[in-house]
Design a protein around this motif. Structure first.
Motif, PDB file in Angstrom:
ATOM      1  N   LYS A 116      -7.687   7.260  -0.434  1.00  0.00           N
ATOM      2  CA  LYS A 116      -7.153   5.903  -0.588  1.00  0.00           C
ATOM      3  C   LYS A 116      -6.346   5.458   0.626  1.00  0.00           C
ATOM      4  O   LYS A 116      -6.407   4.295   1.020  1.00  0.00           O
ATOM      5  CB  LYS A 116      -6.262   5.832  -1.838  1.00  0.00           C
ATOM      6  CG  LYS A 116      -6.994   6.059  -3.152  1.00  0.00           C
ATOM      7  CD  LYS A 116      -6.035   5.940  -4.329  1.00  0.00           C
ATOM      8  CE  LYS A 116      -6.761   6.145  -5.652  1.00  0.00           C
ATOM      9  NZ  LYS A 116      -5.825   6.058  -6.813  1.00  0.00           N
ATOM     10  N   GLU A 117      -5.590   6.386   1.185  1.00  0.00           N
ATOM     11  CA  GLU A 117      -4.683   6.009   2.273  1.00  0.00           C
ATOM     12  C   GLU A 117      -5.331   6.355   3.613  1.00  0.00           C
ATOM     13  O   GLU A 117      -5.231   7.475   4.109  1.00  0.00           O
ATOM     14  CB  GLU A 117      -3.332   6.704   2.092  1.00  0.00           C
ATOM     15  CG  GLU A 117      -2.651   6.294   0.791  1.00  0.00           C
ATOM     16  CD  GLU A 117      -1.191   6.682   0.710  1.00  0.00           C
ATOM     17  OE1 GLU A 117      -0.663   7.248   1.693  1.00  0.00           O
ATOM     18  OE2 GLU A 117      -0.572   6.407  -0.333  1.00  0.00           O
TER      19      GLU A 117
ATOM     20  N   SER B 219      -9.242   2.313   6.688  1.00  0.00           N
ATOM     21  CA  SER B 219     -10.152   1.374   6.020  1.00  0.00           C
ATOM     22  C   SER B 219      -9.401   0.505   5.016  1.00  0.00           C
ATOM     23  O   SER B 219      -9.821  -0.615   4.707  1.00  0.00           O
ATOM     24  CB  SER B 219     -11.276   2.144   5.304  1.00  0.00           C
ATOM     25  OG  SER B 219     -12.072   2.839   6.223  1.00  0.00           O
ATOM     26  N   ASN B 220      -8.305   1.044   4.495  1.00  0.00           N
ATOM     27  CA  ASN B 220      -7.522   0.303   3.505  1.00  0.00           C
ATOM     28  C   ASN B 220      -6.192  -0.205   4.066  1.00  0.00           C
ATOM     29  O   ASN B 220      -5.328  -0.649   3.316  1.00  0.00           O
ATOM     30  CB  ASN B 220      -7.238   1.202   2.299  1.00  0.00           C
ATOM     31  CG  ASN B 220      -8.504   1.580   1.551  1.00  0.00           C
ATOM     32  OD1 ASN B 220      -9.397   0.754   1.397  1.00  0.00           O
ATOM     33  ND2 ASN B 220      -8.598   2.820   1.104  1.00  0.00           N
TER      34      ASN B 220
ATOM     35  N   ASN C 206      -3.890  -2.800   5.539  1.00  0.00           N
ATOM     36  CA  ASN C 206      -3.927  -4.262   5.467  1.00  0.00           C
ATOM     37  C   ASN C 206      -2.756  -4.862   6.247  1.00  0.00           C
ATOM     38  O   ASN C 206      -1.598  -4.781   5.833  1.00  0.00           O
ATOM     39  CB  ASN C 206      -3.862  -4.706   3.996  1.00  0.00           C
ATOM     40  CG  ASN C 206      -4.173  -6.177   3.830  1.00  0.00           C
ATOM     41  OD1 ASN C 206      -4.113  -6.958   4.785  1.00  0.00           O
ATOM     42  ND2 ASN C 206      -4.508  -6.580   2.617  1.00  0.00           N
TER      43      ASN C 206
ATOM     44  N   CYS D 106      -3.038   7.784   7.353  1.00  0.00           N
ATOM     45  CA  CYS D 106      -4.154   7.174   8.102  1.00  0.00           C
ATOM     46  C   CYS D 106      -4.456   7.989   9.357  1.00  0.00           C
ATOM     47  O   CYS D 106      -5.620   8.266   9.676  1.00  0.00           O
ATOM     48  CB  CYS D 106      -3.808   5.746   8.505  1.00  0.00           C
ATOM     49  SG  CYS D 106      -3.701   4.567   7.137  1.00  0.00           S
TER      50      CYS D 106
END
Length: 336
Positions: free
Chosen positions: A137-138, A141-142, A144, A211
């Motif tokens: 999840k982290e 790509s995620n 923002n 990330c």
């Protein structure tokens, strides 16, 4: 691929287990077929005898015998397949099977690592990083940018950010340094070797370290993530309880920490600094700088706080050897 000898041994032992599993499976199937179709046992015995004669004739240059034995062996194999099919078994039921047909579960093809070995290495790196599931999840790509305000005032609290650029403009620039750190990681003369990511709680520091970790893991770098409390607990166990089971495990983990390409210490300052943690932190930071191994540290503290809590020597190492990534803006925990 940055794996220790111990970690490579883990992978090789898994290959041993795979080969043993498939050999036992083959033995069980042979026993089953010999019981149900005794003629196949006789055929296999004939194939074994013919194979010896075939090899002998080939070595002795007896071409006529060589071709005859070759034909007889093929005829026996075809007959065996017919018997298997007649009894509703696939033709290859007695063949030795593999998880990977390319390397036959050896891990290597023509002396080079098979793709299955490389996959096992990456899986092991993820497992040892302590980040395997969270990185799903982290990751970038995620990531923002829109979570970072484009104004100098917090629209929820009215707080004016004590900076010359907005949180959005700042994070865009900071990520450039982060990406430079990642992309130049293998360069001998890289400009950025270590990162100190600072900002108050909820600013996105841990998300950003995750990330970075994923990018480096996917480039086959060994990464170990620890909170500062876990980091010091491991060192303490390895030092003061080294003869206990927990101490032995901690000693092995500390060895991995020393060897990994990237050590992430998250939330430095959340632990309670004392006469043990202060010098041991400096020792590890200093060693990794000397050995050109990267460290990423996140903290809620500014440089003055770090100097006061730890030491002047440590803060000077941060200033001289770390790129300082400062993140600010709204508390992302309240808006994500």
């Amino acid at each position: 691929m940055s794996l220790s000898d111990f970690q490579i041994d883990i992978i090789l032992r898994e290959y041993d287990k795979k080969r043993l599993y498939h050999k036992n499976l083959q033995d069980e199937r042979i026993k089953e077929i010999y019981s149900k179709i005794p003629a196949i046992k006789t055929i296999n015995e004939e194939i074994a005898k013919m194979s010896v004669l075939y090899a002998s004739s080939k070595l002795n240059g007896k071409e006529n015998s060589f071709e005859k034995y070759k034909k007889d062996i093929n005829d026996l194999k075809n007959r065996k397949e017919e018997l298997l099919n007649q009894n509703h078994y696939p033709s290859d039921y007695l063949d030795l099977t593999y998880d990977c047909d390319e390397c036959k579960d050896s891990g290597f093809v023509d002396g080079k690592k098979c793709k299955c070995f490389k996959k096992a290495e990456l899986e092991l790196l993820y497992n040892y990083s302590n980040l395997k599931h969270i990185l799903e999840k982290e990751n970038f790509s995620n990531f923002n940018y829109d979570y970072f305000p484009k104004t100098l005032r917090n629209e929820y609290t009215g707080e004016v950010y004590d900076n010359e650029v907005s949180p959005y403009e700042n994070i865009v620039e900071q990520i450039k340094d982060v990406k430079r750190f990642i992309n130049e990681f293998d360069n001998k003369d890289r400009a950025i070797s270590n990162l100190l990511i600072r900002g108050r709680a909820g600013s996105g520091k841990t998300f950003l370290t995750n990330c970075i970790a994923k990018e480096l893991l996917d480039r086959d770098k060994s990464v170990i993530y620890l909170t500062s409390s876990d980091f010091f607990n491991l060192l303490s166990l390895a030092t003061f309880s080294k003869d206990s089971e927990d101490g032995k495990l901690a000693t092995r983990k500390v060895s991995e920490i020393k060897e990994c390409d990237v050590l992430i210490i998250d939330d430095l300052g959340a632990e309670i600094p004392n006469n043990y943690t202060i010098p041991v932190l400096f020792e590890h930071i200093n060693r990794r700088i000397f050995e050109n191994k990267s460290t990423i540290i996140s903290t809620n503290l500014d440089l003055n706080d770090l100097r006061n809590l730890y030491s002047e020597r440590l803060s000077s190492r941060f200033l001289q050897n770390y790129a300082i990534i400062h993140i600010y803006g709204e508390d992302l925990r309240t808006i994500c």
